[in-house]
Design an enzyme around this catalytic site. Structure first.
Site, mmCIF file in Angstrom:
data_model
loop_
_atom_site.group_PDB
_atom_site.id
_atom_site.type_symbol
_atom_site.label_atom_id
_atom_site.label_comp_id
_atom_site.label_asym_id
_atom_site.label_seq_id
_atom_site.Cartn_x
_atom_site.Cartn_y
_atom_site.Cartn_z
ATOM 1 N N ARG A 109 50.631 96.698 -32.900
ATOM 2 C CA ARG A 109 51.778 97.262 -32.179
ATOM 3 C C ARG A 109 53.034 96.499 -32.578
ATOM 4 N NH1 ARG A 109 49.228 96.440 -26.463
ATOM 5 N NH2 ARG A 109 48.432 94.713 -27.699
ATOM 6 N N TYR A 129 51.008 90.494 -42.757
ATOM 7 C CA TYR A 129 52.453 90.706 -42.624
ATOM 8 C C TYR A 129 53.189 89.985 -43.744
ATOM 9 C CZ TYR A 129 52.071 92.278 -37.711
ATOM 10 O OH TYR A 129 51.793 92.968 -36.563
ATOM 11 N N ARG A 181 56.901 85.767 -36.125
ATOM 12 C CA ARG A 181 58.340 85.485 -36.126
ATOM 13 C C ARG A 181 58.631 84.090 -35.587
ATOM 14 N NH1 ARG A 181 60.272 90.577 -32.960
ATOM 15 N NH2 ARG A 181 62.245 89.441 -32.938
ATOM 16 N N ASP A 186 56.915 95.395 -33.024
ATOM 17 C CA ASP A 186 58.076 95.364 -32.131
ATOM 18 C C ASP A 186 59.231 96.207 -32.664
ATOM 19 O OD1 ASP A 186 57.374 93.660 -29.989
ATOM 20 O OD2 ASP A 186 57.536 91.918 -31.317
#
Lengths: 253, 253
Positions: free
Chosen positions: B51, B112, B199, B53
């Site tokens: 999911r 990622y 992040r 952001d």
């Protein structure tokens, strides 16, 4: 007046092209207006190594700019980026120009890259940066066809109707076609190109890559010198101006 | 009801994130609404492997979608891309889902990439796709610091305050930092990540890369488990969901 060289990156999408025009905002206007505050309030005159069309991007456009205020290249770069906001034009580097140097007339080599997204699904992340061609392209046959265009020729067959060059004789040094996953990349280099030459060559090679025309066709078009017969002018958004070469080099900061 | 797997690419900029929310348009809503016309007019239920952001992009998000109409994967892909216009969401591939398969719960690995533009000049072509860090970053020291986070740990120090996971134990399999010209690329892989973990790790590594913190600092933060001490949460726009792994594989079309 002191002359500087600028290495400039831009997203071509919102602009009418490099060149200043009454019809809309140009990259040139963004830079000249940004330079005005360093030039006694008067737009700072510029010239580019290559006048890109509306929608064409640049990673390494080289621009000359004449600025009355004596600034270090670093300060000039930062000031132009500050005053050029929020437009997608960025001065990546700057240098003092050598005496007599011209971004356009001193340039001895120009390089472009053309990106084709070759898959069924439309682009999402690369929208506006690629030409979407759905049918399968044979990059190897495109590359072979491209090699027959190298060298010094009359490129009338690949020139825009509006092209203002005195003659169509150009020397094509590189025209490579390569597949990388879903993308077909075309890289080309020459001392100079005619108006729309790269996009017309790409549009023609795509016809070969799709199997609609034989591998000899681009060379036959070249020899025929008839600009009404080539493949479609490939869309501007797939094209990026990559670099300009100068014999003396530039001391980029 | 037949379940399909979708390989989805999207530009995160215009969305409130993957997940459907009352506050604005989500990637999930675009796909579910596009699927409605193939599902008797009712939005087709979906679930994603990760999911993402608001603002986070995807090149290889994997989504399950349940559709009443029995379509070939190719037809489904084309129909979703047609009905999903003009949003920057593209179904690159589709497959029949194996029995019992879940995009989220069958997933055994997620990857990622985080992109940092590390130069003085602001981004033009890469605007919205990178975190712009002006001070010079030492990618090698960032990479060394990152290696001390690998393995199975309590990642509470790098978790969002709003993170809903029951515990913070995760196994980090890869966290590589590499410079490519003006860009610093961070690539990471794990079975699963906590909310904001990538992040927060990137924001912490940047403090090390700038020389403001020692190479041991990220590991010290990890061991301290205090989520108020880590570096800033790196901006969403630099992050892209690259892939989701499944043990059984999928027959993509």
């Amino acid at each position: 007046m002191p002359r500087y060289a600028l290495l400039v990156e831009y997203d071509g999408a919102p602009f009418v092209g490099w060149q200043r025009q009454a019809s809309g905002l140009s990259v040139q206007q963004v830079l000249e207006d940004a330079g005005a505050s360093l030039n006694g309030g008067v737009p700072a005159p510029t010239m580019a190594s290559g006048r890109t069309d509306a929608g064409v991007h640049a990673e390494g456009q080289v621009v000359q700019i004449d600025i009355a205020l004596g600034l270090s290249p670093e300060r000039l770069r930062d000031a132009l980026n500050f005053h050029g906001r929020p437009h997608p034009v960025s001065v990546v580097k700057a240098a003092h120009a050598p005496a007599g140097w011209s971004a356009r007339f001193s340039c001895t080599g120009r390089g472009y890259r053309y990106r084709i997204l070759n898959r069924r699904a439309r682009p999402a992340l690369q929208a506006g940066r690629v030409w979407h061609v759905q049918g399968p392209l044979d990059a190897e046959v495109m590359h072979r066809a491209a090699q027959h265009l190298l060298g010094r020729h009359d490129f009338s067959a690949f020139r825009a109707a509006a092209c203002q060059a005195k003659d169509a004789l150009r020397t094509l040094d590189r025209l490579d076609v390569e597949r990388q996953d879903d993308e077909i990349l075309v890289r080309t280099e020459a001392r100079s190109f005619l108006h729309h030459q790269v996009r017309n060559m790409v549009g023609t090679l795509v016809q070969v890559g799709l199997g609609r025309r034989p591998v000899e066709w681009p060379r036959q078009l070249l020899d025929g010198r008839d600009r009404t017969l080539a493949g479609q002018n490939a869309p501007a958004e797939g094209l990026t101006f990559l670099f300009a070469r100068y014999p003396e080099g530039l001391d980029w900061r």
